[in-house]
Design an enzyme around this catalytic site. Structure first.
Site, PDB file in Angstrom:
ATOM      1  N   PHE A  34       0.815  -1.217   0.000  1.00 59.78           N
ATOM      2  CA  PHE A  34       0.000   0.000   0.000  1.00 59.78           C
ATOM      3  C   PHE A  34       0.848   1.266   0.000  1.00 59.78           C
ATOM      4  CE2 PHE A  34      -4.084  -1.806   2.186  1.00 59.78           C
ATOM      5  CZ  PHE A  34      -4.481  -2.318   0.970  1.00 59.78           C
ATOM      6  N   ARG A  35       1.827   1.316   0.934  1.00 57.41           N
ATOM      7  CA  ARG A  35       2.381   2.636   1.274  1.00 57.41           C
ATOM      8  C   ARG A  35       3.779   2.937   0.758  1.00 57.41           C
ATOM      9  NH1 ARG A  35      -0.817   0.891   5.175  1.00 57.41           N
ATOM     10  NH2 ARG A  35      -2.520   2.267   5.829  1.00 57.41           N
ATOM     11  N   HIS A 120      -5.884 -10.345   8.807  1.00 62.62           N
ATOM     12  CA  HIS A 120      -6.797  -9.614   7.918  1.00 62.62           C
ATOM     13  C   HIS A 120      -7.526 -10.547   6.944  1.00 62.62           C
ATOM     14  CE1 HIS A 120      -4.406  -5.636   8.700  1.00 62.62           C
ATOM     15  NE2 HIS A 120      -5.172  -5.996   9.709  1.00 62.62           N
ATOM     16  N   CYS A 128     -21.289 -16.399   0.843  1.00 63.65           N
ATOM     17  CA  CYS A 128     -22.516 -15.657   0.552  1.00 63.65           C
ATOM     18  C   CYS A 128     -22.993 -14.995   1.835  1.00 63.65           C
ATOM     19  CB  CYS A 128     -23.593 -16.602   0.016  1.00 63.65           C
ATOM     20  SG  CYS A 128     -25.209 -15.809  -0.071  1.00 63.65           S
ATOM     21  N   THR A 189       6.372  -4.326   6.908  1.00 61.70           N
ATOM     22  CA  THR A 189       5.154  -3.626   7.315  1.00 61.70           C
ATOM     23  C   THR A 189       5.487  -2.222   7.796  1.00 61.70           C
ATOM     24  OG1 THR A 189       3.323  -3.549   8.914  1.00 61.70           O
ATOM     25  CG2 THR A 189       5.243  -4.855   9.555  1.00 61.70           C
ATOM     26  N   SER A 190       4.629  -1.270   7.413  1.00 64.02           N
ATOM     27  CA  SER A 190       4.808   0.109   7.863  1.00 64.02           C
ATOM     28  C   SER A 190       4.413   0.249   9.331  1.00 64.02           C
ATOM     29  CB  SER A 190       3.951   1.044   7.009  1.00 64.02           C
ATOM     30  OG  SER A 190       2.589   0.686   7.127  1.00 64.02           O
TER      31      SER A 190
HETATM   32  P1  CNA Z   1       2.126  -1.105   3.916  1.00 60.95           P
HETATM   33  O1  CNA Z   1       1.583  -0.063   4.812  1.00 60.95           O
HETATM   34  O2  CNA Z   1       1.957  -0.938   2.456  1.00 60.95           O
HETATM   35  O3  CNA Z   1       3.685  -1.225   4.274  1.00 60.95           O
HETATM   36  C1  CNA Z   1       4.538  -2.066   3.558  1.00 60.95           C
HETATM   37  C2  CNA Z   1       5.946  -1.822   4.050  1.00 60.95           C
HETATM   38  O4  CNA Z   1       6.786  -2.788   3.443  1.00 60.95           O
HETATM   39  C3  CNA Z   1       6.509  -0.447   3.676  1.00 60.95           C
HETATM   40  O5  CNA Z   1       6.898   0.240   4.842  1.00 60.95           O
HETATM   41  C4  CNA Z   1       7.710  -0.747   2.756  1.00 60.95           C
HETATM   42  O6  CNA Z   1       8.827   0.048   3.063  1.00 60.95           O
HETATM   43  C5  CNA Z   1       8.006  -2.181   3.064  1.00 60.95           C
HETATM   44  N1  CNA Z   1       8.513  -2.952   1.908  1.00 60.95           N
HETATM   45  C6  CNA Z   1       7.950  -3.077   0.678  1.00 60.95           C
HETATM   46  N2  CNA Z   1       8.662  -3.930  -0.095  1.00 60.95           N
HETATM   47  C7  CNA Z   1       9.709  -4.327   0.680  1.00 60.95           C
HETATM   48  C8  CNA Z   1      10.811  -5.197   0.449  1.00 60.95           C
HETATM   49  N3  CNA Z   1      10.973  -5.848  -0.710  1.00 60.95           N
HETATM   50  N4  CNA Z   1      11.711  -5.372   1.464  1.00 60.95           N
HETATM   51  C9  CNA Z   1      11.575  -4.711   2.645  1.00 60.95           C
HETATM   52  N5  CNA Z   1      10.532  -3.891   2.915  1.00 60.95           N
HETATM   53  C10 CNA Z   1       9.618  -3.710   1.942  1.00 60.95           C
HETATM   54  O7  CNA Z   1       1.562  -2.556   4.279  1.00 60.95           O
HETATM   55  P2  CNA Z   1       1.232  -3.181   5.710  1.00 60.95           P
HETATM   56  O8  CNA Z   1       1.252  -4.633   5.536  1.00 60.95           O
HETATM   57  O9  CNA Z   1       2.041  -2.568   6.779  1.00 60.95           O
HETATM   58  O10 CNA Z   1      -0.255  -2.658   5.933  1.00 60.95           O
HETATM   59  C11 CNA Z   1      -1.225  -3.473   6.270  1.00 60.95           C
HETATM   60  C12 CNA Z   1      -2.321  -3.606   5.218  1.00 60.95           C
HETATM   61  C13 CNA Z   1      -1.813  -3.801   3.808  1.00 60.95           C
HETATM   62  C14 CNA Z   1      -3.087  -4.843   5.501  1.00 60.95           C
HETATM   63  O11 CNA Z   1      -4.420  -4.500   5.711  1.00 60.95           O
HETATM   64  C15 CNA Z   1      -2.973  -5.746   4.280  1.00 60.95           C
HETATM   65  O12 CNA Z   1      -4.144  -6.491   4.101  1.00 60.95           O
HETATM   66  C16 CNA Z   1      -2.730  -4.805   3.164  1.00 60.95           C
HETATM   67  N6  CNA Z   1      -2.114  -5.375   1.935  1.00 60.95           N
HETATM   68  C17 CNA Z   1      -1.827  -6.692   1.815  1.00 60.95           C
HETATM   69  C18 CNA Z   1      -1.239  -7.165   0.657  1.00 60.95           C
HETATM   70  C19 CNA Z   1      -0.925  -8.640   0.540  1.00 60.95           C
HETATM   71  O13 CNA Z   1      -1.657  -9.471   1.071  1.00 60.95           O
HETATM   72  N7  CNA Z   1       0.176  -8.996  -0.129  1.00 60.95           N
HETATM   73  C20 CNA Z   1      -0.950  -6.296  -0.395  1.00 60.95           C
HETATM   74  C21 CNA Z   1      -1.279  -4.937  -0.247  1.00 60.95           C
HETATM   75  C22 CNA Z   1      -1.847  -4.496   0.934  1.00 60.95           C
END
Ligand code: CNA
Length: 239
Positions: A34-35, A120, A128, A189-190
């Protein structure tokens, strides 16, 4: 890298490791997070992304919800990467107690890690709303418009939308495992999404490690912080 050696020493000295994962663990499998700078939140949608993924949007604008869900969260073809596979080896060696994940992509399961708490939910379970009939993910992603059950009810993915509670079993399992762990590795994770991120505070063990490209609000509390690509880190670690 000195930090990777330190992490290796911590892993070697631990026997109840918990891995807490976020979307960054799956970017190497081709799934956007996401971020970060290439994340979904950089794109423009009809509504803000938090609303697109909310229970309110599902109820009020189901067409828009499913248009977003089907075009942006379809990761059926994705395969586990080096980080998922390392965890499988760690579990086989009897050192990993659990994976606690915010991810909905099912990739820890596809890597055959058995003890996974999906905070999550998962795209692979769909029910359904009316008669609770189970549907596989393909039905939802491949249908036109809003996925409908034969009874006329809407098929809802079992993923936790903004505004919904976390599943009790997964949350309780996560609390129990994190509070008993000797090493907690928080990765990709952020740590900005509550209440999942506050689970870090349940940890009472020896070493808290954060591996993430960007800074997190918990960095100052960690014993070791590695700001690097997860693939680069986990490729170098041994079990
Ligand atoms: P986020 O907030 O998008 O944070 C992701 C973090 O990962 C960021 O801080 C990046 O710097 C870091 N990051 C990205 N790629 C890499 C890498 N290759 N190596 C090291 N660090 C990396 O996502 P969070 O998971 O913190 O937020 C939670 C949300 C996102 C949940 O509700 C999820 O369901 C949701 N989500 C899930 C998916 C999935 O299932 N793959 C995808 C997108 C969002």
């Amino acid at each position: 890298m000195k930090e990777i050696e330190l992490l290796q020493e911590m892993i070697d000295a631990s026997s109840h490791i918990v891995f807490f994962s976020g979307a960054g663990v799956s970017t190497a499998s081709g799934i956007k997070d996401f971020r970060s700078k290439d994340g979904l939140y950089q794109e423009k949608f009809k509504y803000p992304p938090e609303y697109m993924l909310s229970a309110a949007c599902f109820d009020e604008h189901p067409e828009d919800f499913f248009q977003f869900y089907k075009s942006k969260l379809n990761c059926l073809e994705a395969r586990p990467n080096v980080t998922h596979m390392y965890l499988k080896k760690l579990e086989d060696a009897g050192k990993l107690s659990a994976v606690v994940t915010q991810n909905i992509d099912g990739l820890h399961g596809k890597a055959e890690v058995s003890c996974v708490y999906e905070l999550h939910g998962t795209i692979y379970e769909n029910y359904c709303e009316k008669c609770h009939q189970f549907y596989p993910a393909e039905i939802v992603f491949e249908c036109e418009g809003i996925p409908k059950c034969h009874c006329g009810g809407t098929i809802k993915p079992n993923v936790v939308l903004y505004g919904e509670m976390l599943p009790e079993d997964a949350y309780n399992g996560a609390v129990l495992n994190i509070s008993k762990a000797d090493l907690l590795i928080v990765a990709g994770t952020s740590l900005l999404v509550e209440p999942a991120s506050s689970l870090v505070r349940c940890f009472q063990g020896k070493h808290l490690v954060i591996v993430n490209l960007d800074e997190t609000p918990y960095d100052s509390q960690a014993d070791l912080v590695i700001h690097a690509n997860l693939e680069d880190v986990f490729r170098q670690l041994k079990v």
